[in-house]
Design a protein around this motif. Structure first.
Motif, PDB file in Angstrom:
ATOM      1  N   HIS A   1       0.750  -1.242  -0.113  1.00 56.63           N
ATOM      2  CA  HIS A   1      -0.005   0.072   0.048  1.00 56.63           C
ATOM      3  C   HIS A   1       1.060   1.173   0.103  1.00 56.63           C
ATOM      4  O   HIS A   1       0.426   2.352  -0.298  1.00 56.63           O
ATOM      5  CB  HIS A   1      -1.153  -0.056   1.214  1.00 56.63           C
ATOM      6  CG  HIS A   1      -0.392  -0.222   2.801  1.00 56.63           C
ATOM      7  ND1 HIS A   1      -0.019  -1.165   3.299  1.00 56.63           N
ATOM      8  CD2 HIS A   1       0.579   0.826   3.202  1.00 56.63           C
ATOM      9  CE1 HIS A   1       0.423  -1.049   4.451  1.00 56.63           C
ATOM     10  NE2 HIS A   1       0.885   0.147   4.397  1.00 56.63           N
TER      11      HIS A   1
ATOM     12  N   LEU B   1      -6.081   0.253  -0.400  1.00 49.56           N
ATOM     13  CA  LEU B   1      -6.910  -0.310  -1.617  1.00 49.56           C
ATOM     14  C   LEU B   1      -7.979  -1.294  -0.966  1.00 49.56           C
ATOM     15  O   LEU B   1      -7.712  -1.841   0.068  1.00 49.56           O
ATOM     16  CB  LEU B   1      -6.058  -0.647  -2.685  1.00 49.56           C
ATOM     17  CG  LEU B   1      -5.376   0.213  -3.565  1.00 49.56           C
ATOM     18  CD1 LEU B   1      -4.133   0.534  -2.920  1.00 49.56           C
ATOM     19  CD2 LEU B   1      -5.247  -0.406  -4.843  1.00 49.56           C
TER      20      LEU B   1
ATOM     21  N   GLU C   1     -10.278  -3.578  -5.417  1.00 45.02           N
ATOM     22  CA  GLU C   1      -9.074  -2.809  -6.254  1.00 45.02           C
ATOM     23  C   GLU C   1      -7.740  -3.637  -6.252  1.00 45.02           C
ATOM     24  O   GLU C   1      -7.230  -3.515  -7.456  1.00 45.02           O
ATOM     25  CB  GLU C   1      -8.918  -1.345  -5.428  1.00 45.02           C
ATOM     26  CG  GLU C   1      -9.915  -0.629  -5.683  1.00 45.02           C
ATOM     27  CD  GLU C   1      -9.935   0.730  -4.615  1.00 45.02           C
ATOM     28  OE1 GLU C   1     -10.749   1.689  -4.800  1.00 45.02           O
ATOM     29  OE2 GLU C   1      -9.269   0.767  -3.781  1.00 45.02           O
ATOM     30  N   TRP C   2      -7.659  -4.163  -5.344  1.00 46.12           N
ATOM     31  CA  TRP C   2      -6.283  -5.044  -5.211  1.00 46.12           C
ATOM     32  C   TRP C   2      -6.474  -6.110  -6.584  1.00 46.12           C
ATOM     33  O   TRP C   2      -5.669  -6.617  -7.295  1.00 46.12           O
ATOM     34  CB  TRP C   2      -5.731  -5.786  -4.067  1.00 46.12           C
ATOM     35  CG  TRP C   2      -5.309  -4.746  -3.076  1.00 46.12           C
ATOM     36  CD1 TRP C   2      -5.744  -4.292  -1.820  1.00 46.12           C
ATOM     37  CD2 TRP C   2      -3.861  -4.277  -3.188  1.00 46.12           C
ATOM     38  NE1 TRP C   2      -4.600  -3.481  -1.505  1.00 46.12           N
ATOM     39  CE2 TRP C   2      -3.539  -3.321  -2.094  1.00 46.12           C
ATOM     40  CE3 TRP C   2      -2.990  -4.367  -4.410  1.00 46.12           C
ATOM     41  CZ2 TRP C   2      -2.298  -3.006  -2.122  1.00 46.12           C
ATOM     42  CZ3 TRP C   2      -1.768  -3.552  -4.382  1.00 46.12           C
ATOM     43  CH2 TRP C   2      -1.427  -2.726  -3.333  1.00 46.12           C
TER      44      TRP C   2
ATOM     45  N   HIS D   1      -6.264  -4.555  -9.869  1.00 45.22           N
ATOM     46  CA  HIS D   1      -4.894  -4.333 -10.183  1.00 45.22           C
ATOM     47  C   HIS D   1      -3.848  -5.511 -10.620  1.00 45.22           C
ATOM     48  O   HIS D   1      -3.137  -5.591 -11.386  1.00 45.22           O
ATOM     49  CB  HIS D   1      -4.188  -3.575  -8.903  1.00 45.22           C
ATOM     50  CG  HIS D   1      -4.270  -1.965  -8.895  1.00 45.22           C
ATOM     51  ND1 HIS D   1      -3.696  -1.400 -10.163  1.00 45.22           N
ATOM     52  CD2 HIS D   1      -4.974  -1.206  -8.313  1.00 45.22           C
ATOM     53  CE1 HIS D   1      -3.875  -0.010 -10.051  1.00 45.22           C
ATOM     54  NE2 HIS D   1      -4.739  -0.022  -8.804  1.00 45.22           N
TER      55      HIS D   1
ATOM     56  N   ARG E   1      -5.521   6.307  -6.359  1.00 43.53           N
ATOM     57  CA  ARG E   1      -5.517   6.833  -5.019  1.00 43.53           C
ATOM     58  C   ARG E   1      -5.296   8.468  -5.140  1.00 43.53           C
ATOM     59  O   ARG E   1      -5.440   9.195  -4.064  1.00 43.53           O
ATOM     60  CB  ARG E   1      -4.876   6.357  -3.805  1.00 43.53           C
ATOM     61  CG  ARG E   1      -5.001   4.813  -3.509  1.00 43.53           C
ATOM     62  CD  ARG E   1      -4.181   4.103  -2.899  1.00 43.53           C
ATOM     63  NE  ARG E   1      -2.995   3.933  -3.513  1.00 43.53           N
ATOM     64  CZ  ARG E   1      -1.970   3.476  -2.956  1.00 43.53           C
ATOM     65  NH1 ARG E   1      -1.750   2.995  -1.777  1.00 43.53           N
ATOM     66  NH2 ARG E   1      -0.790   3.042  -3.990  1.00 43.53           N
TER      67      ARG E   1
ATOM     68  N   CYS F   1      -7.631  -3.829   4.013  1.00 39.56           N
ATOM     69  CA  CYS F   1      -8.474  -3.434   2.758  1.00 39.56           C
ATOM     70  C   CYS F   1      -9.516  -2.420   3.369  1.00 39.56           C
ATOM     71  O   CYS F   1     -10.595  -2.401   2.655  1.00 39.56           O
ATOM     72  CB  CYS F   1      -9.046  -4.701   2.195  1.00 39.56           C
ATOM     73  SG  CYS F   1      -7.500  -5.724   1.265  1.00 39.56           S
TER      74      CYS F   1
END
Length: 474
Positions: free
Chosen positions: A324, A388, A392-393, A396, A380, A352
């Motif tokens: 992060h 995140l 979102e992770w 990604h 962000r 998270c």
């Protein structure tokens, strides 16, 4: 320096249908994507990985069998409530909210004499109190008013009762003392007149932080689940060579010990890395001369290849409570993917969801460095947030060329809602054609002046761009 990297130069590169220039650090990075893969595999559809994820969830549950899952949400809320009371008390001491005061955000920052790098935390305070109904904001003027200020005795009682909540969550007594010390020094911490490192690592000791990342119920669950995934990876391999593991940003080794225990009978080449020599020295003291364990400096913000690592040199990359901090999550994930062998495994442990307790403590470690111009440049950007979401992770990971595994613990699990600490993993995707970085680099060299530095090229499967508060691309 970057003036020559215009849209005209970057458009039409060979095999590239989309691109994003990521500025920052000693060298810019260019994410380049080609046509999307013919098909994306939904998380969990690989049967071996789905079974491994199920075993990892069982390992997490077994590690916290002594805890009552039903009690965890109330205990976490107690920590959050204490933080909310602390924030309100600090804001009240500015006197800006008294006598029907209606200060603007900049006035609050000025009254607290907040160091510019920590301003985002106070902005987060104001939004959080508003969302909790303890502060009101005039949408027309952006000014704040009607702060709900707790009684001094209520605040003192909440600080005293931290002991019970922390014990129930498995935190060591030192962590309770840390929370209290941070609350007491909060104005000074915001002004950079003292540092949180001095509170978290008193006299250079790492016991407080290690207890947090190793012994708390959420960390125990996540560490054992992550260790199970990595041990499963060792069992599924047929090669006789040692399992090559890179742990990025290993810090105090809170996850390392659990993983090494799970790999006790497995020959390993385990590279423990961190950006700070302090943590490497501490790791040598804690783990000694464990066979196969090496130590090295490594910065997730910088080019891994420039730090002496080789492409496709790792079977597993582990990053626990560190990614992060990456200024651009997509760039960091793409760089880590390039270190993994085909079919290699990436395992992340990440918070998270936001806990208010972090707003009065750990967030101070996450502010940009003094004088740093850029902070987060991914989705962000401009949002005053660090963490995140699990979704979102996963997005990604998919965009960076991984097939995501199921996120653990699953959404219905008490720990997922209460703690938000999740294990997010992905396997290097072996199908699909990403742009060839060599061809892209050669094309850029032809288009740029001879002295212009070339960016680091990271092929990805998709580009994720920041959005404004309405969800529109920035």
């Amino acid at each position: 320096m970057n003036g020559a990297l215009t849209d005209e130069v970057l458009t039409g590169l060979p095999g590239v249908t989309d691109w994003q220039l990521v500025r920052g650090g000693a060298r810019d990075a260019l994410l380049v994507a080609g046509p999307p893969p013919d098909a994306r595999v939904p998380a969990g559809t690989d049967h071996d990985d789905a079974r491994a994820a199920s075993r990892a969830a069982d390992a997490g549950d077994a590690a916290v069998r002594d805890a009552d899952p039903a009690a965890l949400p109330a205990l976490m809320r107690q920590l959050d409530e204490t933080a909310l009371l602390t924030i309100a008390r600090v804001l009240d001491r500015t006197r800006l909210f008294r006598a029907a005061g209606r200060p603007a955000t900049e006035e609050v920052l000025g009254a607290l004499a907040v160091a510019p790098r920590h301003a985002w935390i106070v902005r987060r305070w104001l939004r959080t109190l508003t969302a909790e109904g303890r502060l009101r904001r005039d949408p027309a003027t952006g000014r704040h008013h009607s702060l709900v200020v707790p009684d001094r005795r209520d605040h003192a009682r909440a600080l005293r009762e931290l002991d019970g909540a922390c014990r129930g969550l498995g935190y060591p007594a030192a962590m309770t003392r840390f929370f209290r010390a941070a609350a007491e020094r909060l104005p000074l911490l915001l002004q950079d007149r003292t540092s949180l490192q001095e509170v978290l690592f008193p006299d250079g000791e790492t016991d407080t932080a290690r207890g947090n990342y190793r012994d708390s119920v959420p960390s125990r669950w996540a560490n054992h689940a992550a260790a199970s995934l990595i041990a499963d990876e060792a069992r599924r391999r047929t090669a006789p060579a040692p399992l090559r593991v890179l742990e990025a940003g290993a810090g105090v080794g809170g996850t390392t010990g659990t993983v090494l225990e799970a790999l006790a009978d497995t020959p390993v080449d385990y590279l423990f890395t961190d950006v700070s020599p302090f943590f490497l020295r501490a790791a040598r003291d804690v783990f000694g001369d464990r066979p196969g364990l090496r130590h090295a400096l490594f910065d997730i913000q910088a080019d891994p290849l420039a730090q002496g690592l080789e492409p496709e040199s790792q079977d597993v990359v582990l990053a626990a409570n560190v990614l992060h901090n990456a200024r651009h999550a997509g760039r960091a994930l793409a760089a880590l993917r390039e270190l993994l062998a085909p079919g290699g495994l990436l395992v992340l442990v990440e918070s998270c969801r936001e806990h208010y307790q972090a707003l009065t403590s750990m967030y101070l470690l996450m502010s940009p460095a003094p004088g740093e111009q850029d902070w987060f440049t991914d989705l962000r950007a401009g949002q005053d947030r660090v963490f995140l979401t699990a979704g979102e992770w996963t997005r990604h990971l998919d965009a960076s060329g991984f097939d995501p595994l199921p996120v653990l613990p699953h959404e219905a699990h008490p720990l997922a809602a209460a703690a938000g600490q999740r294990v997010v993993a992905g396997r290097v995707r072996t199908r699909g054609a990403r742009p060839d970085p060599g061809r892209v680099r050669a094309a850029l060299a032809d288009r740029l002046p001879p002295a212009h530095p070339l960016p680091r090229i990271h092929p990805v499967d998709d580009i994720i761009r920041p959005t404004d508060p309405t969800g529109a691309p920035c």
